[in-house]
Scaffold this motif. Sequence first.
Motif, PDB file in Angstrom:
ATOM      1  N   LEU A  22       0.845  -1.278   0.043  1.00 24.84           N
ATOM      2  CA  LEU A  22      -0.070  -0.072  -0.074  1.00 24.84           C
ATOM      3  C   LEU A  22       0.855   1.357   0.034  1.00 24.84           C
ATOM      4  O   LEU A  22       1.930   1.439   0.699  1.00 24.84           O
ATOM      5  CB  LEU A  22      -0.864  -0.049   1.244  1.00 24.84           C
ATOM      6  CG  LEU A  22      -1.989  -1.170   1.364  1.00 24.84           C
ATOM      7  CD1 LEU A  22      -2.606  -1.114   2.637  1.00 24.84           C
ATOM      8  CD2 LEU A  22      -2.915  -1.014   0.302  1.00 24.84           C
ATOM      9  N   ASP A  42      -3.102  -6.874  -2.480  1.00 26.28           N
ATOM     10  CA  ASP A  42      -3.388  -5.522  -2.073  1.00 26.28           C
ATOM     11  C   ASP A  42      -2.591  -4.493  -2.583  1.00 26.28           C
ATOM     12  O   ASP A  42      -1.506  -4.467  -2.072  1.00 26.28           O
ATOM     13  CB  ASP A  42      -3.924  -5.489  -0.606  1.00 26.28           C
ATOM     14  CG  ASP A  42      -4.401  -3.867  -0.341  1.00 26.28           C
ATOM     15  OD1 ASP A  42      -4.533  -3.093  -1.240  1.00 26.28           O
ATOM     16  OD2 ASP A  42      -5.151  -3.963   0.877  1.00 26.28           O
ATOM     17  N   GLY A  44      -3.376  -1.250  -3.135  1.00 26.15           N
ATOM     18  CA  GLY A  44      -4.084   0.312  -3.040  1.00 26.15           C
ATOM     19  C   GLY A  44      -3.151   1.246  -2.848  1.00 26.15           C
ATOM     20  O   GLY A  44      -2.053   1.201  -2.486  1.00 26.15           O
ATOM     21  N   TYR A  45      -3.627   2.457  -3.688  1.00 19.31           N
ATOM     22  CA  TYR A  45      -3.039   3.665  -3.446  1.00 19.31           C
ATOM     23  C   TYR A  45      -1.662   3.814  -4.062  1.00 19.31           C
ATOM     24  O   TYR A  45      -0.799   4.553  -3.528  1.00 19.31           O
ATOM     25  CB  TYR A  45      -2.978   4.018  -1.854  1.00 19.31           C
ATOM     26  CG  TYR A  45      -4.326   3.849  -1.206  1.00 19.31           C
ATOM     27  CD1 TYR A  45      -5.305   4.942  -1.507  1.00 19.31           C
ATOM     28  CD2 TYR A  45      -4.719   2.991  -0.241  1.00 19.31           C
ATOM     29  CE1 TYR A  45      -6.819   4.553  -1.083  1.00 19.31           C
ATOM     30  CE2 TYR A  45      -5.931   2.816   0.246  1.00 19.31           C
ATOM     31  CZ  TYR A  45      -6.992   3.729  -0.219  1.00 19.31           C
ATOM     32  OH  TYR A  45      -8.155   3.538   0.470  1.00 19.31           O
ATOM     33  N   SER A  64      -7.520  -6.243  -3.729  1.00 18.18           N
ATOM     34  CA  SER A  64      -7.745  -4.899  -3.449  1.00 18.18           C
ATOM     35  C   SER A  64      -6.878  -3.981  -4.292  1.00 18.18           C
ATOM     36  O   SER A  64      -5.786  -4.105  -4.399  1.00 18.18           O
ATOM     37  CB  SER A  64      -7.445  -4.686  -2.094  1.00 18.18           C
ATOM     38  OG  SER A  64      -7.981  -3.103  -1.804  1.00 18.18           O
ATOM     39  N   PRO A  66      -7.865  -0.274  -5.128  1.00 14.63           N
ATOM     40  CA  PRO A  66      -8.356   1.033  -5.127  1.00 14.63           C
ATOM     41  C   PRO A  66      -6.942   2.200  -5.523  1.00 14.63           C
ATOM     42  O   PRO A  66      -5.999   1.944  -5.059  1.00 14.63           O
ATOM     43  CB  PRO A  66      -8.898   1.230  -3.673  1.00 14.63           C
ATOM     44  CG  PRO A  66      -8.029   0.244  -2.695  1.00 14.63           C
ATOM     45  CD  PRO A  66      -7.742  -0.644  -3.601  1.00 14.63           C
ATOM     46  N   ASP A  67      -7.717   3.148  -6.142  1.00 10.85           N
ATOM     47  CA  ASP A  67      -6.708   4.241  -6.416  1.00 10.85           C
ATOM     48  C   ASP A  67      -5.520   3.925  -7.195  1.00 10.85           C
ATOM     49  O   ASP A  67      -4.383   4.120  -6.626  1.00 10.85           O
ATOM     50  CB  ASP A  67      -6.286   5.025  -5.055  1.00 10.85           C
ATOM     51  CG  ASP A  67      -5.956   6.449  -5.357  1.00 10.85           C
ATOM     52  OD1 ASP A  67      -5.963   6.859  -6.696  1.00 10.85           O
ATOM     53  OD2 ASP A  67      -5.435   7.010  -4.394  1.00 10.85           O
ATOM     54  N   THR A  68      -5.525   2.954  -8.100  1.00 12.30           N
ATOM     55  CA  THR A  68      -4.369   2.568  -8.839  1.00 12.30           C
ATOM     56  C   THR A  68      -4.867   2.940 -10.269  1.00 12.30           C
ATOM     57  O   THR A  68      -5.960   3.539 -10.728  1.00 12.30           O
ATOM     58  CB  THR A  68      -4.462   1.186  -9.007  1.00 12.30           C
ATOM     59  OG1 THR A  68      -5.203   0.273  -9.671  1.00 12.30           O
ATOM     60  CG2 THR A  68      -3.987   0.694  -7.584  1.00 12.30           C
ATOM     61  N   CYS A  86     -11.775  -4.958  -4.526  1.00 13.15           N
ATOM     62  CA  CYS A  86     -12.276  -3.511  -4.416  1.00 13.15           C
ATOM     63  C   CYS A  86     -11.312  -3.054  -5.855  1.00 13.15           C
ATOM     64  O   CYS A  86     -10.247  -3.278  -5.916  1.00 13.15           O
ATOM     65  CB  CYS A  86     -11.525  -3.038  -3.093  1.00 13.15           C
ATOM     66  SG  CYS A  86     -11.674  -1.234  -3.221  1.00 13.15           S
ATOM     67  N   PRO A  88     -10.416  -0.120  -8.613  1.00 10.90           N
ATOM     68  CA  PRO A  88     -10.112   1.560  -8.809  1.00 10.90           C
ATOM     69  C   PRO A  88     -11.406   2.333  -9.228  1.00 10.90           C
ATOM     70  O   PRO A  88     -12.266   1.615  -9.933  1.00 10.90           O
ATOM     71  CB  PRO A  88      -8.949   1.657  -9.725  1.00 10.90           C
ATOM     72  CG  PRO A  88      -9.033   0.364 -10.423  1.00 10.90           C
ATOM     73  CD  PRO A  88      -9.583  -0.697  -9.708  1.00 10.90           C
TER      74      PRO A  88
END
Length: 288
Positions: A22, A42, A44-45, A64, A66-68, A86, A88
């Motif tokens: 992360l 994971d 994420g970010y 997961s 998110p925000d990729t 999860c 993006p």
Amino acid sequence: MVKAQEFIERKFYKHVNEIISLKDDLEGHLDLSEYPNLTKIDFGYNSRLTSLKLTHSNRITWMSLPDTGIDNFNFMAETPNIHTICLPITEGVSNYDYIAKALRETIESENPNSTRSRNNDNSQRIKELEQLFAIVQEENQSLQGQIQQKQQDISDQQSQINELSNISFPNNPYNFIKLKQDISRLKIQELAPQVRNESTKLVELITKAKSKAGNFSSIVDLTLETQKQIVKNNETPQQYILSGKMEAYQTILSSNLVDEELQNILNKQTEVLDLEEHLESLRQNLNK
């Protein structure tokens, strides 16, 4: 900013089950084909992570991202057992739109032949499951029948017990302890005279045998005592020793007593011992 591939290979061994990275400012493409044991990932970010490649894996169940910067989801075709994901999200696009897009790309990534093959496999699997369900259903019906029969047997037995209780204790509620004691008392009254009678017969047989044994009369007592020990002792080595003694005593007595006479005495003693044990058990029940 670091190259995603170099960073992951440097930080995680190839046999790991999870990769969690992360906010590591990963950049570019990431290929996880050489990580066959993964169950959870994971990333994420990491907004500069642009694409992801996975080897076909039945193990991965949690993902997961998110925000990729990932916007191609073909890799989902390689994770048939995924159940938590999860993805993006960009401004103005809902979760449902992204999931729908991911699923469309997964389906489109499969060629027609592969799709037909999977459909055939699914149809075959459905048939197998239907057959299995039919077998389970049949077994369940059989078990239900057995359960109902057992319940009926229990009900019948309970009715018989209640009837017996009403005979012993009319107009009183069923009480198992009192019923057991009452039955034990009746059995004692029945059994005690029988024990006395059979014991008297045994004494008569022993007296007669001793008279015929002459100088070996004491061997009769030893034979009977050894038999008592055999009946009460269940240890195999000790049984061998006692059986050897019995054979020796019987050999000595064979010159004065025929085998049938001695066997009658032994049988009668066994009968008396069983009756005495039963009687003692009934008496103990009265005190419980």
